[in-house]
Design an enzyme around this catalytic site. Structure first.
Site, mmCIF file in Angstrom:
data_model
loop_
_atom_site.group_PDB
_atom_site.id
_atom_site.type_symbol
_atom_site.label_atom_id
_atom_site.label_comp_id
_atom_site.label_asym_id
_atom_site.label_seq_id
_atom_site.Cartn_x
_atom_site.Cartn_y
_atom_site.Cartn_z
ATOM 1 N N ASP A 485 0.807 -1.225 0.000
ATOM 2 C CA ASP A 485 0.000 0.000 0.000
ATOM 3 C C ASP A 485 0.834 1.266 0.000
ATOM 4 O O ASP A 485 0.324 2.346 -0.251
ATOM 5 C CB ASP A 485 -0.840 0.032 1.293
ATOM 6 N N CYS A 486 2.077 1.124 0.375
ATOM 7 C CA CYS A 486 2.902 2.305 0.592
ATOM 8 C C CYS A 486 3.863 2.586 -0.566
ATOM 9 O O CYS A 486 4.651 3.519 -0.490
ATOM 10 C CB CYS A 486 3.667 2.160 1.899
#
Ligand code: GLC
Ligand code: GLC
Length: 813
Positions: A485-486
């Protein structure tokens, strides 16, 4: 250092001190009603949705930590001494303390000054309430007169509003008290048709429902003025903060023991039945619930049912080996965590506040992997819910709300790995059950009942969403992010506080993900197989050709000499390459591409695993990437916001370590696979609890990496995809029992020194007792397999289907 020990017979973790390195918690409840409870009785309770139907208040990030819970104060009227059996919040020294976290219940015992109090908490099956049985025993040789004061602080239902909107909610609180029951009815006068109650099964000597009257305005929960004074004040809350507190006076002869059953419950009343008189709530449903647990025998009976429920779930996969730690992880704690994670998704833990995130599309599909064999029907329902949030083009909402089951607009879509996880989750369900009818279910797009297609068509859209969104190298476009997600390659965020997941992205059609390529090759064959099972051979062949192309493209543009690249960024530059200054090698594509078999024949998969070992391994597990990012990179996003060694910036992300375990088994490296497993499996970390700090019976999402100040320290225990993937890695890849479309496959990959082990696996209604021996001390390879004495060719047990027990003898070699 240890702070307790496993009791494998009772399936409990026994904690010997209240001062664990962090609150060590447990979960109560299996269906609609849930509680979190720590080893000092902290935590809270909610009905279905931790944000919108929270029954009791809890203060996250409080000082002291872990404040708010189910507190029972014991006051000795002869000495005026008072204390709490879970130590918190009074923190008076205890002569004896023990907390037993079991499957769906927690039992805390404290003793002081000749009195012992046991506080047992659980949520009976099919019941919307927490039952607390308090057993008070006089262990001294003199008579004792004591008062027990209960305490629970009500949350005004919406946990977010409760902690922020004080101008309103300090004026709305309302209660009623009748007999021994305290009713919390805030907002029931208007649009709510639910209330909470807190009861005890005997006559009370007083009560309090107003927090200030009970605690005192300038006191803490460690010194409530009512307990200090030794007398309830019979306060009736009006606004401010409603609480529930009963006072029960007990006189105990030496050796005498008495028990009391308290219930903290939730009731919904149909609109037309809300009131029994103007302003007086209809108490009938609450009284009926209370009646169910009027006696100790009722409680014992419900506990037996709960135990039988767990016994049945766990019986689906049981190992018998020489390694106690392995046995307890596989037989008890890992499947238990999988169930909790499946129930909670990422909503409520001591790290997830219960007000934030909905259910993740990708997370829920992965959680299924560790859970599907326990209750396949619930997995099926979940798959259909998730699929209904997909769009027509195959993309998907990243999250959806459990109460409405609708996609979450605030987070939106564009995480390009999401659709593929639906293929993985659905295939896992079909492999487990053989039930292909799920593929014919009509499922909405974007929750629109007027626009539906079969689930199979949804999977088709998932598969082609990747093919329709390829970048310049022919690799999948990453979109907002993939599994990581990052890693936000199209975000370019400069605003402090802006969300990397939801902020508008640039319209980039350049940034590509090697990880998604690997995932496509990993799950694609299942899709092709499902096509064949439906007689769609042309479609299957077309899928296979896409998979083969992707494999070739990954080898051509996704390999960097000694390992797989991670991605190409918005400018078409390599990420996760020797050419980078920081972030040269990432774990995710090494795990996923090798799991998919990419580069195995060419010897490149081996190289990738060697690189992982050389560059990413530490004594506490494998870090996510190296070297960590030391500064903020506009083109990489959130990954570079974390200090080196934490979270996605080179933390040990326990979710993807099992991908390496599985990848190593693809290559036949059983010793290495098990080494990686035992580095992060919590039972193996029990002895270093002072370093690890989190519960030694469940996985945490992250352990601080080697670049971190606090290397080896874990955070974010319980709700993490780590539970499911580690379960898959150990039970399927290492121990080698895999549900497959046409039967139960046996393909262990173990440390060569192992002599063998035995597994009992319930599969499609039959029970297979599988005895595996390893006389030649190999890591992998089934030399022979018999089913009830008859030789089976290959290593797939064809389902027998008679509901009986069958003996399988497997010899490795
Ligand atoms: C968290 C998220 C998961 C994501 C992972 C890596 O665990 O829940 O969806 O894949 O972080 O960023
Ligand atoms: C947030 C967190 C990140 C986590 C993700 C899960 O971005 O910072 O670490 O993995 O949410 O979706």
């Amino acid at each position: 250092m240890k702070f307790g020990q496993f009791d494998d017979v009772r399936k409990e973790y026994v904690i010997n001190t209240p001062q664990t390195p962090y609150p060590w918690i447990n979960y109560l409840g299996n269906e609609q009603f849930f509680g979190l409870i720590s080893n000092t009785a902290g935590g809270y309770t909610f009905y279905r949705d931790a944000r919108l139907r929270r029954l009791t208040r809890y203060r996250y990030n409080n000082i002291p930590l872990d404040t708010g819970g189910r507190y029972y104060y014991l006051r000795d009227h002869d000495t005026n001494d008072f204390w709490t059996p879970g130590w918190m919040p009074v923190k008076r020294d205890l002569d004896f303390y023990e907390c037993r976290h079991g499957l769906g219940y927690t039992s805390i015992t404290g003793e002081r000054g000749g009195i012992s109090v046991n506080q047992l908490a659980f949520i009976p099956l099919g019941y919307n309430g927490e039952v607390h049985r308090l057993t008070v025993k006089n262990t001294s040789s003199a008579n004792k007169t004591v008062s027990l004061f209960s305490f629970a602080e009500f949350c005004l239902w919406n946990a977010q509003d409760d902690m922020t909107n004080f101008q309103r909610n300090l004026s709305t609180g309302e209660v009623e008290v009748q007999d021994s029951v305290i009713y919390h009815k805030t907002e029931y006068r208007e649009r709510r048709n639910h209330y909470a109650f807190y009861s005890v099964n005997r006559k009370i000597d007083g009560f309090d429902t107003d927090r200030e009257s009970f605690v005192g305005l300038y006191n803490g929960l460690h010194e409530p003025q009512v307990v200090t004074a030794g007398k309830a004040s019979n306060s009736v809350a009006s606004g401010w903060s409603p609480i529930g507190s009963h006072e029960v006076k007990l006189t105990l002869a030496p050796g005498e023991e008495q028990s009391l059953v308290f219930i903290l419950g939730y009731v919904e009343v149909p609109e037309e039945d809300k009131w029994e008189a103007p302003g007086v709530i209809n108490k009938k449903p609450a009284l009926a619930m209370i009646e169910q647990f009027a006696t100790d025998a009722d409680v014992d009976h419900a506990l037996e049912k709960l135990a039988a429920y767990w016994e049945n779930l766990l019986s689906k996969y049981q190992i018998n080996s020489n390694d106690d730690k392995l046995n307890r992880m596989v037989n008890i704690w890992n499947p238990y965590q999988c169930m909790v994670t499946f129930n909670m998704s990422r909503s409520a833990s001591y790290f997830e506040s219960g007000i934030g995130r909905g259910m993740g599309f990708r997370d829920s599909n992965q959680d299924l992997l560790g859970f599907v064999h326990q209750i396949p029907e619930r997995a099926k329902e979940r798959i259909l819910d998730i699929a209904a949030t997909q769009f027509e083009d195959g993309s998907a909402y990243h999250q959806y709300q459990p109460l409405t089951k609708r996609g979450n607009n605030e987070v939106g879509t564009g995480f390009n790995d999401d659709p593929l996880w639906l293929i993985l989750g659905t295939s896992a369900y079909i492999k487990e059950t053989g039930d292909t009818s799920i593929l014919d279910e009509q499922v909405p797009f974007d929750s629109n009942p007027n626009n539906t297609a079969t689930l199979f068509e949804h999977l088709n859209r998932s598969f082609y969403h990747v093919i329709n969104n390829l970048g310049p190298h022919g690799l999948p476009l990453i979109g907002r992010a993939d599994w990581n997600d990052c890693l936000n390659l199209n975000c370019f965020s400069k605003e402090p506080g802006e969300s990397f997941q939801t902020t508008a992205n640039i319209e980039g059609r350049v940034a590509e993900s090697v990880f998604i390529a690997g995932l496509f090759v990993f799950v694609g064959p299942d899709f092709a197989e499902l096509c064949r099972m439906r007689g769609l051979d042309a479609e299957a062949n077309e899928a296979v050709s896409h998979i083969n192309n992707m494999r070739a493209t990954t080898l051509e543009h996704g390999f960097d000499g000694d390992w797989f690249l991670r991605a190409y960024d918005h400018y078409g530059e390599k990420i996760g390459s020797k050419e980078n200054e920081e972030g040269q090698i990432f774990i995710e594509p090494q795990g996923m591409c090798v799991m998919a078999g990419i580069g195995v024949e060419e010897g490149l998969a081996d190289k990738a695993m060697v690189s992982v070992k050389d560059r990413l391994d530490t004594k506490y597990g494998i870090v996510l990437q190296q070297p960590p990012y030391s500064k903020y990179y506009l083109n990489l996003g959130e990954i570079s916001t974390y200090p080196p060694g934490y979270k996605e910036n080179a933390g040990i992300f326990c979710h993807n370590n099992p991908w390496i375990m599985i990848a190593e088994t693809v290559l036949g490296h059983g010793d290495r696979a098990f080494e990686v497993y035992s580095k992060i499996a919590p039972a193996y970390l029990e002895d270093i609890s002072e370093v690890h700090r989190m519960e030694p019976y469940v996985y945490s999402q992250m352990i601080a990496g080697k670049d971190a100040v606090r290397h080896g320290e874990a955070k974010n225990s319980w709700l993490t995809g780590t539970a499911a993937w580690n379960y898959v890695a150990i039970t399927q890849a290492i121990l080698g029992i895999q549900a497959d479309f046409n039967g139960l496959k046996v393909d262990p990959c173990i440390p060569a020194a192992w002599d063998g082990f035995e597994i009992t696996r319930v599969f499609r209604g039959d029970t297979y007792v599988i005895k595996i021996s390893n006389p030649g001390h190999v890591s992998k390879g089934v030399k022979s397999l018999t089913l009830d004495g008859a030789q089976v060719d290959g290593n797939v047990i064809p389902p027998v289907g008679d509901g009986a027990a069958h003996e399988v003898v497997v010899v490795l070699g």
